[in-house]
Design a protein around this motif. Structure first.
Motif, short mmCIF file in Angstrom:
data_model
loop_
_atom_site.label_atom_id
_atom_site.label_comp_id
_atom_site.label_asym_id
_atom_site.label_seq_id
_atom_site.Cartn_x
_atom_site.Cartn_y
_atom_site.Cartn_z
N THR A 66 0.83 -1.20 0.00
CA THR A 66 0.00 0.00 0.00
C THR A 66 0.87 1.25 0.00
OG1 THR A 66 -1.71 -1.16 1.24
CG2 THR A 66 -1.82 1.24 1.23
N GLY A 67 0.62 2.13 -0.96
CA GLY A 67 1.34 3.39 -1.04
C GLY A 67 2.71 3.32 -1.70
N LEU A 68 3.11 2.14 -2.15
CA LEU A 68 4.42 2.01 -2.80
C LEU A 68 4.33 2.45 -4.25
CD1 LEU A 68 5.72 -1.36 -1.33
CD2 LEU A 68 6.28 0.97 -0.66
N PRO A 69 5.45 2.83 -4.87
CA PRO A 69 5.43 3.25 -6.27
C PRO A 69 4.84 2.16 -7.17
CG PRO A 69 7.57 3.72 -5.29
CD PRO A 69 6.80 2.90 -4.29
N ALA A 70 3.95 2.55 -8.06
CA ALA A 70 3.30 1.61 -8.98
C ALA A 70 4.04 1.51 -10.31
CB ALA A 70 1.85 2.03 -9.23
N ASP A 71 5.11 2.31 -10.49
CA ASP A 71 5.81 2.36 -11.77
C ASP A 71 7.06 1.48 -11.80
OD1 ASP A 71 7.50 3.78 -10.12
OD2 ASP A 71 7.46 5.62 -11.33
N GLY A 72 7.28 0.68 -10.75
CA GLY A 72 8.44 -0.20 -10.72
C GLY A 72 9.69 0.40 -10.10
N THR A 73 9.64 1.67 -9.73
CA THR A 73 10.80 2.27 -9.07
C THR A 73 10.88 1.77 -7.63
OG1 THR A 73 9.53 4.23 -8.43
CG2 THR A 73 10.75 4.36 -10.50
N ALA A 74 12.05 1.92 -7.05
CA ALA A 74 12.28 1.45 -5.68
C ALA A 74 11.61 2.37 -4.66
CB ALA A 74 13.77 1.37 -5.40
#
Length: 123
Positions: A66-74
């Protein structure tokens, strides 16, 4: 797994079915770490994504996505106290030998079943 629905010593270096010691069985002839490329590549051409050694990654650990980048970045949140180790190891049991398996460890943590993957950007 890229090869099917269950762990296989033909496709990955992992430990005993009931936990925690190295096991040489079938093509997995190493009780400890195996040489890179000892098992077939996945569909992306990457070897050893399951088992062998936990892979340190750049992400800061948190309990959920939850809330982590959805574009594959760290996830590089400032001040995080734990980083992610993924993929299981030669001494792990089958249910943890998968690339989605992850744990949080302090950056100072060291063990003989941890490593990292070298990567480069192709031009």
């Amino acid at each position: 797994y890229p090869w099917g629905s269950t762990a296989s010593h033909t496709d990955a270096n992992y430990g005993e079915d009931k936990c925690c010691g190295g096991l040489a069985s079938g093509k997995d002839q190493w009780v400890f770490t195996s040489p890179a490329g000892s098992f077939p590549a996945n569909g992306f051409g990457l070897h050893d994504m399951h088992g062998n050694v936990y892979e340190w990654v750049e992400d800061c650990y948190q309990d959920s996505y939850t809330g982590l980048p959805a574009d594959g970045t760290a996830n590089t949140t400032q001040g995080c106290s734990n980083r992610v180790g993924r993929g299981g190891s030669w001494r792990g049991y089958p249910k943890f030998v998968r690339s989605a398996n992850r744990y949080g460890f302090t950056p100072e943590f060291r063990d003989f079943d941890f490593g990292f993957r070298l990567a480069r950007t192709l031009l």
